[in-house]
Motif scaffolding. Structure first.
Motif, mmCIF file in Angstrom:
data_model
loop_
_atom_site.group_PDB
_atom_site.id
_atom_site.type_symbol
_atom_site.label_atom_id
_atom_site.label_comp_id
_atom_site.label_asym_id
_atom_site.label_seq_id
_atom_site.Cartn_x
_atom_site.Cartn_y
_atom_site.Cartn_z
ATOM 1 N N ARG A 23 -14.163 12.040 -26.813
ATOM 2 C CA ARG A 23 -15.103 12.078 -25.689
ATOM 3 C C ARG A 23 -14.299 12.031 -24.391
ATOM 4 N NH1 ARG A 23 -17.459 9.468 -29.905
ATOM 5 N NH2 ARG A 23 -19.696 9.828 -30.256
ATOM 6 N N ALA A 24 -13.731 13.171 -24.017
ATOM 7 C CA ALA A 24 -12.826 13.221 -22.873
ATOM 8 C C ALA A 24 -13.585 13.477 -21.570
ATOM 9 C CB ALA A 24 -11.777 14.301 -23.081
ATOM 10 N N ASN A 25 -13.072 12.897 -20.492
ATOM 11 C CA ASN A 25 -13.622 13.166 -19.167
ATOM 12 C C ASN A 25 -12.887 14.337 -18.530
ATOM 13 O OD1 ASN A 25 -11.142 12.163 -18.274
ATOM 14 N ND2 ASN A 25 -11.964 10.136 -17.777
ATOM 15 N N GLU A 26 -13.099 14.548 -17.238
ATOM 16 C CA GLU A 26 -12.476 15.699 -16.572
ATOM 17 C C GLU A 26 -10.959 15.595 -16.508
ATOM 18 O OE1 GLU A 26 -14.015 12.977 -13.170
ATOM 19 O OE2 GLU A 26 -14.500 13.496 -15.255
ATOM 20 N N TYR A 27 -10.423 14.389 -16.755
ATOM 21 C CA TYR A 27 -8.966 14.219 -16.740
ATOM 22 C C TYR A 27 -8.360 14.326 -18.144
ATOM 23 C CZ TYR A 27 -10.094 12.431 -12.122
ATOM 24 O OH TYR A 27 -10.582 12.306 -10.846
ATOM 25 N N GLY A 28 -9.192 14.599 -19.145
ATOM 26 C CA GLY A 28 -8.691 14.791 -20.499
ATOM 27 C C GLY A 28 -8.484 13.523 -21.289
ATOM 28 N N VAL A 29 -9.025 12.393 -20.814
ATOM 29 C CA VAL A 29 -8.868 11.129 -21.534
ATOM 30 C C VAL A 29 -10.247 10.561 -21.844
ATOM 31 C CG1 VAL A 29 -6.638 10.638 -20.461
ATOM 32 C CG2 VAL A 29 -8.728 9.717 -19.442
ATOM 33 N N ASP A 30 -10.312 9.705 -22.870
ATOM 34 C CA ASP A 30 -11.585 9.082 -23.213
ATOM 35 C C ASP A 30 -11.751 7.786 -22.408
ATOM 36 O OD1 ASP A 30 -10.193 7.007 -24.477
ATOM 37 O OD2 ASP A 30 -11.265 7.211 -26.372
ATOM 38 N N PRO A 31 -12.888 7.085 -22.524
ATOM 39 C CA PRO A 31 -13.111 5.895 -21.690
ATOM 40 C C PRO A 31 -12.079 4.797 -21.873
ATOM 41 C CG PRO A 31 -15.188 6.652 -22.619
ATOM 42 C CD PRO A 31 -14.112 7.462 -23.269
ATOM 43 N N PHE A 32 -11.335 4.809 -22.990
ATOM 44 C CA PHE A 32 -10.325 3.774 -23.227
ATOM 45 C C PHE A 32 -8.918 4.243 -22.859
ATOM 46 C CE2 PHE A 32 -13.839 2.690 -26.005
ATOM 47 C CZ PHE A 32 -13.984 1.331 -25.785
ATOM 48 N N GLY A 33 -8.782 5.485 -22.397
ATOM 49 C CA GLY A 33 -7.481 5.986 -21.972
ATOM 50 C C GLY A 33 -6.777 6.877 -22.971
ATOM 51 N N LEU A 34 -7.400 7.166 -24.120
ATOM 52 C CA LEU A 34 -6.771 8.037 -25.106
ATOM 53 C C LEU A 34 -6.590 9.440 -24.540
ATOM 54 C CD1 LEU A 34 -5.860 8.998 -27.934
ATOM 55 C CD2 LEU A 34 -8.288 9.215 -28.536
ATOM 56 N N ASP A 35 -5.360 9.916 -24.581
ATOM 57 C CA ASP A 35 -5.004 11.265 -24.133
ATOM 58 C C ASP A 35 -4.581 12.049 -25.375
ATOM 59 O OD1 ASP A 35 -3.721 13.561 -23.191
ATOM 60 O OD2 ASP A 35 -2.942 12.561 -21.411
ATOM 61 N N LEU A 36 -5.471 12.908 -25.867
ATOM 62 C CA LEU A 36 -5.222 13.585 -27.137
ATOM 63 C C LEU A 36 -3.987 14.478 -27.083
ATOM 64 C CD1 LEU A 36 -6.162 13.972 -30.014
ATOM 65 C CD2 LEU A 36 -7.711 15.779 -29.227
ATOM 66 N N GLU A 37 -3.792 15.191 -25.974
ATOM 67 C CA GLU A 37 -2.619 16.067 -25.872
ATOM 68 C C GLU A 37 -1.329 15.250 -25.874
ATOM 69 O OE1 GLU A 37 -2.557 19.383 -26.156
ATOM 70 O OE2 GLU A 37 -4.662 19.055 -26.621
ATOM 71 N N PHE A 38 -1.358 14.122 -25.176
ATOM 72 C CA PHE A 38 -0.184 13.234 -25.185
ATOM 73 C C PHE A 38 0.059 12.703 -26.591
ATOM 74 C CE2 PHE A 38 1.710 9.012 -24.968
ATOM 75 C CZ PHE A 38 2.788 9.207 -24.118
ATOM 76 N N ALA A 39 -1.016 12.283 -27.274
ATOM 77 C CA ALA A 39 -0.881 11.718 -28.612
ATOM 78 C C ALA A 39 -0.326 12.738 -29.598
ATOM 79 C CB ALA A 39 -2.229 11.194 -29.091
ATOM 80 N N LYS A 40 -0.736 14.001 -29.479
ATOM 81 C CA LYS A 40 -0.239 15.054 -30.375
ATOM 82 C C LYS A 40 1.280 15.178 -30.276
ATOM 83 C CE LYS A 40 -4.331 18.059 -30.293
ATOM 84 N NZ LYS A 40 -4.835 19.386 -29.847
ATOM 85 N N ALA A 41 1.802 15.037 -29.077
ATOM 86 C CA ALA A 41 3.250 15.134 -28.895
ATOM 87 C C ALA A 41 3.941 13.831 -29.284
ATOM 88 C CB ALA A 41 3.573 15.483 -27.443
ATOM 89 N N ALA A 42 3.365 12.709 -28.877
ATOM 90 C CA ALA A 42 4.015 11.413 -29.081
ATOM 91 C C ALA A 42 4.095 11.025 -30.544
ATOM 92 C CB ALA A 42 3.278 10.329 -28.296
ATOM 93 N N ILE A 43 3.317 11.674 -31.415
ATOM 94 C CA ILE A 43 3.364 11.313 -32.825
ATOM 95 C C ILE A 43 4.671 11.752 -33.483
ATOM 96 C CG2 ILE A 43 2.319 13.414 -33.756
ATOM 97 C CD1 ILE A 43 0.873 11.738 -35.789
ATOM 98 N N ALA A 44 5.442 12.623 -32.844
ATOM 99 C CA ALA A 44 6.662 13.142 -33.465
ATOM 100 C C ALA A 44 7.616 12.041 -33.929
ATOM 101 C CB ALA A 44 7.361 14.110 -32.511
ATOM 102 N N PRO A 45 8.046 11.117 -33.069
ATOM 103 C CA PRO A 45 8.950 10.061 -33.562
ATOM 104 C C PRO A 45 8.297 9.157 -34.596
ATOM 105 C CG PRO A 45 8.315 9.644 -31.281
ATOM 106 C CD PRO A 45 7.861 11.030 -31.611
#
Length: 259
Positions: A23-45
């Motif tokens: 449930r992303a807002n206009e900034y691409g994050v959900d109400p708790f701060g989850l950034d899906l695009e960031f998470a997709k990249a950060a999962i690598a390590p």
């Protein structure tokens, strides 16, 4: 990082990850701060640790139902690598994939770097209201009812579950949420604690300060085995007496201890 993730996860990963919605807002994050695009990249390590360092074996992931669910697990190992490995399993092994929202201790936001990193990855301060809101949004929520008692155990206490809090059970009853017991085997060996300097830890605003065998709490390459149990459902009023809630909590605790 995106390319590294794709290499580690294989061709099926991209198809699975595209199915994730938040449930992303206009900034691409959900109400708790989850950034899906960031998470997709950060999962690598994290994925590299999952596959090559801890060599995780995941069992019973099919037991995790779609929709809202509480994953109740045993914490250990001083730093939350166990939570990261459970989250990784839910993302790349589960069908459908899901982001497990871990409830972390209230003192964590006082730590530099982690205070902004954890919310971007979907992790949330462990208050009842936050957990309730996530469950009502049909999220997968990960809770470690032992709290600090679990992660700061000495090595002689390994795999001996400490006292469970009651809050997760009251929320499960209130929101009619199934509970999946999760047993993590191996994390107890990643950073064996030989002492706990609680007094020194409090000077830095931390509830404990374990002294680990290797000197610093960086994990040893212990092999992980994560077991997802059969979902448990409970009935009753969420505001009933503590003694009645404790009976239900004991069932979950005994199940994880047996696993």
């Amino acid at each position: 990082l995106h390319r590294w993730t794709k290499r580690l996860a294989g061709p099926a990963y991209e198809d699975k990850i595209d199915k994730l919605k938040i449930r992303a807002n206009e900034y691409g994050v959900d109400p708790f701060g989850l950034d899906l695009e960031f998470a997709k990249a950060a999962i690598a390590p994290v994925l590299w640790l999952y596959k090559h360092y801890f060599r995780v074996e995941t069992h019973g992931i099919a037991n995790v139902p779609a929709g809202r669910v509480l994953l109740i697990a045993n914490p250990s190992g001083q730093l939350p690598f166990d939570a990261a490995m459970i989250g990784c399993a839910c993302l790349i092994e589960a069908t459908p994939p899901r982001i497990a929202r871990a409830m972390f201790e209230k003192w964590v936001p006082t730590l530099p770097w982690f205070s902004s990193l954890f919310p971007k990855l979907g992790q949330v301060v462990g208050t009842p209201e936050n957990c309730r809101r996530l469950l009502k949004q049909d999220e997968t929520v990960m809770v470690f009812p032992e709290g600090v008692r679990g992660i700061s155990k000495l090595y002689a206490q390994r795999y001996q579950l400490q006292e469970f809090g009651l809050g997760f059970m009251r929320l499960a009853l209130e929101t009619d949420t199934p509970i999946v017991p999760v047993a993590v085997i191996g994390a107890e060996e990643q950073a064996p604690a030989i002492a706990d300097l609680k007094g020194v830890g409090r000077l830095f605003g931390m509830p404990s300060l374990p002294v680990v065998l290797q000197g610093v709490p960086l994990p040893l390459p212990a092999k992980y085995r994560i077991h997802f149990g059969v979902p448990m459902r409970f009935t009753g009023a969420h505001d009933e007496e503590d003694a009645e809630v404790e009976k239900k909590v004991r069932q979950v605790k005994d199940t994880i201890q047996a696993m």
